[in-house]
Design a protein around this motif. Structure first.
Motif, PDB file in Angstrom:
ATOM      1  N   VAL A  52      -6.861   2.491   3.497  1.00 38.44           N
ATOM      2  CA  VAL A  52      -6.712   1.275   4.305  1.00 38.44           C
ATOM      3  C   VAL A  52      -6.592   1.640   5.781  1.00 38.44           C
ATOM      4  CG1 VAL A  52      -5.282  -0.772   4.684  1.00 38.44           C
ATOM      5  CG2 VAL A  52      -5.521   0.154   2.388  1.00 38.44           C
ATOM      6  N   ARG A  53      -5.861   2.720   6.049  1.00 38.69           N
ATOM      7  CA  ARG A  53      -5.705   3.160   7.443  1.00 38.69           C
ATOM      8  C   ARG A  53      -5.828   4.673   7.496  1.00 38.69           C
ATOM      9  NH1 ARG A  53      -1.001   0.224  10.847  1.00 38.69           N
ATOM     10  NH2 ARG A  53      -2.315   1.062  12.470  1.00 38.69           N
ATOM     11  N   ASN A  54      -6.648   5.136   8.438  1.00 36.64           N
ATOM     12  CA  ASN A  54      -6.650   6.570   8.695  1.00 36.64           C
ATOM     13  C   ASN A  54      -6.495   6.829  10.186  1.00 36.64           C
ATOM     14  OD1 ASN A  54      -9.115   5.840   9.594  1.00 36.64           O
ATOM     15  ND2 ASN A  54     -10.289   7.121   8.176  1.00 36.64           N
ATOM     16  N   ASP A  55      -5.874   5.849  10.850  1.00 41.19           N
ATOM     17  CA  ASP A  55      -5.694   5.975  12.309  1.00 41.19           C
ATOM     18  C   ASP A  55      -4.318   6.515  12.680  1.00 41.19           C
ATOM     19  OD1 ASP A  55      -4.353   3.704  11.419  1.00 41.19           O
ATOM     20  OD2 ASP A  55      -4.750   2.566  13.258  1.00 41.19           O
ATOM     21  N   TYR A  56      -3.581   7.009  11.697  1.00 39.36           N
ATOM     22  CA  TYR A  56      -2.293   7.617  12.040  1.00 39.36           C
ATOM     23  C   TYR A  56      -2.551   8.958  12.714  1.00 39.36           C
ATOM     24  CZ  TYR A  56      -0.306   4.264   8.704  1.00 39.36           C
ATOM     25  OH  TYR A  56       0.048   3.125   8.034  1.00 39.36           O
TER      26      TYR A  56
ATOM     27  N   THR B  34       3.685   0.512  10.007  1.00 40.58           N
ATOM     28  CA  THR B  34       3.155  -0.853  10.040  1.00 40.58           C
ATOM     29  C   THR B  34       2.722  -1.258  11.453  1.00 40.58           C
ATOM     30  OG1 THR B  34       5.468  -1.523  10.169  1.00 40.58           O
ATOM     31  CG2 THR B  34       4.399  -1.786   8.035  1.00 40.58           C
TER      32      THR B  34
ATOM     33  N   ILE C 285      -2.219   8.869   5.576  1.00 40.18           N
ATOM     34  CA  ILE C 285      -3.083   7.699   5.363  1.00 40.18           C
ATOM     35  C   ILE C 285      -2.252   6.573   4.736  1.00 40.18           C
ATOM     36  CG2 ILE C 285      -5.304   8.880   5.066  1.00 40.18           C
ATOM     37  CD1 ILE C 285      -4.838   8.702   1.992  1.00 40.18           C
ATOM     38  N   LEU C 286      -2.783   5.363   4.874  1.00 43.61           N
ATOM     39  CA  LEU C 286      -2.249   4.248   4.107  1.00 43.61           C
ATOM     40  C   LEU C 286      -3.295   3.953   3.050  1.00 43.61           C
ATOM     41  CD1 LEU C 286       0.206   2.295   4.058  1.00 43.61           C
ATOM     42  CD2 LEU C 286      -1.252   0.646   5.240  1.00 43.61           C
TER      43      LEU C 286
ATOM     44  N   ASN D 283       0.838  -1.200   0.000  1.00 47.83           N
ATOM     45  CA  ASN D 283       0.000   0.000   0.000  1.00 47.83           C
ATOM     46  C   ASN D 283       0.870   1.246   0.000  1.00 47.83           C
ATOM     47  OD1 ASN D 283      -2.695  -1.104   0.072  1.00 47.83           O
ATOM     48  ND2 ASN D 283      -2.179  -1.850   2.130  1.00 47.83           N
TER      49      ASN D 283
ATOM     50  N   LYS E 155       0.635  -1.609  14.999  1.00 44.19           N
ATOM     51  CA  LYS E 155      -0.785  -1.770  15.321  1.00 44.19           C
ATOM     52  C   LYS E 155      -1.349  -0.455  15.841  1.00 44.19           C
ATOM     53  CE  LYS E 155      -2.959  -5.973  16.767  1.00 44.19           C
ATOM     54  NZ  LYS E 155      -2.597  -7.191  17.509  1.00 44.19           N
ATOM     55  N   GLU E 156      -0.564   0.185  16.724  1.00 43.35           N
ATOM     56  CA  GLU E 156      -0.990   1.488  17.256  1.00 43.35           C
ATOM     57  C   GLU E 156       0.089   2.519  17.003  1.00 43.35           C
ATOM     58  OE1 GLU E 156      -2.005   0.815  21.347  1.00 43.35           O
ATOM     59  OE2 GLU E 156      -3.729  -0.421  20.784  1.00 43.35           O
TER      60      GLU E 156
END
Ligand SMILES: *[C@@H]1O[C@H](CO)[C@@H](O)[C@H](O)[C@H]1NC(C)=O
Ligand SMILES: *[C@@H]1O[C@H](CO)[C@@H](O)[C@H](O)[C@H]1NC(C)=O
Length: 540
Positions: free
Chosen positions: A238-242, A313, A228-229, A218, A315-316
């Protein structure tokens, strides 16, 4: 007599001291007083020639095109028979003028898997151009003036695992597309990327977004303060929790900071999400969001001192913040063969844009990711402000050029248009004998996962266990961002001693194109922190 000897002797001691000192903090050398243009965009090719270009719309450069090329310039531009692109041959330092037909100003680029430079966008006549340059003795640019579906000015490129290039954003473009165009219908589409609209502020502090291919395939995209990822195939975040990067600083043009993907360690697969190597992004410098507006009004605000590391990469994921010894806006970040990061070029105050930077930062800073240590290096004599570039070259030095914060070529301004090219030698080039790769036995065409053996000669007896093999992608540098910059630290199986000074490292090629997109890389053997010269190799 004695007094005279004493003076000579102390002068000798003094100069030894000076040499000793520069040995640990690097050294500078002027490579070319003028290449005829200002190196605003720079790419190293696998034949050790460097392609540089500025822009076609700001006057006559100091290098002429051959007469026959001049007549080809597109009629809507003013007749300008000076070149705005050159090839610098690092082997003999010769400069060859090249022909760009449309405006390359603030464009982007990538080295394609076959070693061809694929370059996109720009301004005016060049805003939709896709230009290609094939490395060969007398090659020149070719252009497709409609190579992009939409105009792209200040976009970022990333080479992908499938060998194509994604072109992300550009002024007023909240979308992306792929080049080069093939017969695939998806090649002629523009895909929405609302993240670029969301991260835009009053002065568009999100241009030239930082794009890094993560180890899961990604695309990590950072713009302004957010990231974002992104799955570019399915057009899905795929990820917006950064988390938002702390510091109250904008990191992209015109509050230009810089960004690198730290070396990917292929020997240690300990990612928390799937069996891919961890990927960590490191961003440094930039300026407060209003720095650009403030500079236009004549107040040059201090640039950011802060850097942040984000394990993309994890998890948190959390930003780990660090502080540089000097503020820096418009700095470049380069991965060195050792895995250290060099911060170079830029200014202490102001923002990117014409006439908007002040107080050049002449000292590079060496950052060691393992210890989070920043070390101040020897200063250059030449300010490298807006529109300067820096790239790693095969011998392990850093080629530095450009700087033109002016709207035309101006050699008497406060920060004159720079036509010179210098090299910075990091401290490892004066720290003792370098390991030497046995080129006769080196396989230069490799496939994924393949076991590879690299022989090297070392004059040092000790520390044979302290050896690594690194692969560095040649990046396209402009506006403080090195597109496609990437380094892998290969997984080593064993290091065999063959004779007293000759060893063979058995290691493995990167496993997948997600980890190392296909193409050319410089391979280095690093022993006790000292790299060999880089050898070109190709993975597919
Ligand atoms: C260069 O800059 C100086 C200082 O601003 C100005 O006086 C001069 O006219 C400029 N020259 C050109 C050729 O633009
Ligand atoms: C290994 O090399 C690094 C430099 O990269 C050095 O700092 C370290 O001391 C070396 N370790 C040994 C055991 O020689």
């Amino acid at each position: 007599m004695e007094a005279k000897y004493a003076i000579v002797f102390s002068a000798l001691i003094f100069s030894l001291f000076i040499i000793g000192e520069t040995a640990t903090t690097g050294s500078w050398k002027l490579l070319k007083k003028s290449i005829g243009i200002s190196a605003m965009h720079t790419q190293l090719l696998p034949n050790d020639r460097v392609i540089m270009f500025d822009r076609t719309d700001f006057g006559q450069s100091k290098i002429l095109l051959p007469e026959e090329s001049c007549t080809d310039i597109s009629p809507d531009d003013k007749i300008d028979c000076s070149a705005h692109s050159v090839e610098l041959n690092l082997l003999d330092r010769k400069v060859r003028p090249l022909t760009v037909f449309t405006d390359t100003w603030c464009s982007s680029g990538s080295l394609a898997p076959d070693g061809m430079l694929l370059q996109s966008g720009g301004s005016g006549t060049g805003q939709r151009a896709v230009r290609t340059f094939r490395p060969c003795a007398n090659c020149d640019w070719t252009e497709d003036q409609k190579g992009l579906v939409v105009p792209r000015w200040y976009a970022s490129n990333q080479i992908l695992p499938n060998g194509k290039v994604i072109v992300v954003g550009g002024r007023g473009q909240f979308n992306y597309e792929f080049i080069p165009k093939s017969s695939l219908p998806s090649d002629f589409k523009v895909f929405a990327l609302p993240f670029l609209r969301e991260t835009r502020d009053a002065v568009e502090n999100n241009l030239y977004p930082f794009t890094h291919l993560s180890t899961d395939g990604n695309l990590f995209i950072f713009a302004n303060t957010k990231s974002i990822l992104f799955d570019y195939i399915n057009n899905r975040v795929v990820r917006n929790d950064y988390p938002v990067m702390p510091g109250g600083v904008s990191r992209n043009y015109p509050s230009t900071g810089s960004s690198v993907l730290l070396p990917l360690k292929l020997g240690s697969i300990n990612s928390t999400i799937g069996a891919v190597p961890d990927a960590e992004v490191f961003i440094c410098g930039g300026a407060t969001p209003n720095s650009y507006i403030s500079a236009i009004k004549g107040t040059f605000l201090p640039a950011a001192k802060s850097c942040g590391r984000l394990m993309i990469t994890a998890k948190e994921p959390k930003w780990v913040m660090e502080e540089m010894p000097i503020e820096r806006v418009m700095g470049d970040m380069l991965l060195l063969p050792t895995g250290d990061v060099l911060l170079i070029n830029g200014a202490k105050k102001g923002a990117a844009g014409w006439y908007l930077g002040r107080e050049p930062v002449l000292n590079p800073v060496l950052y060691k990711p393992e210890s989070s240590n920043f070390e101040l290096m020897q200063p250059s004599k030449t300010p490298r402000m807006y529109h300067s570039t820096a790239i790693l070259i095969a011998d392990g030095r850093v080629l530095v050029g450009g700087s033109n914060p002016n709207s035309n070529y101006n050699f008497t301004e406060m920060f004159p248009t720079e036509l010179s090219v210098e090299v910075f030698s990091p401290p490892y080039l004066s720290s003792g004998p370098r390991p030497k790769i046995n080129l006769a036995k080196l396989k230069t065409e490799i496939s994924y996962k393949e076991p590879i053996s690299i022989g090297f000669v070392s004059k040092k007896k000790e520390g044979i266990e302290n050896v690594s093999v690194t692969m560095v992608a040649p990046s396209f540098n402009t506006h403080s961002f090195s597109m496609n910059q990437r380094m892998m630290v290969l997984k080593i199986n064993q290091v065999r001693q063959v004779t007293r000074n000759y060893h063979v490292i058995d290691c493995f090629a990167p496993e997948t194109p997600n980890i190392a997109p296909p193409g050319h890389y410089l391979l280095f053997v690093v022993q006790n922190g000292i790299p060999s010269r880089g050898s070109w190799m190709h993975i597919s």
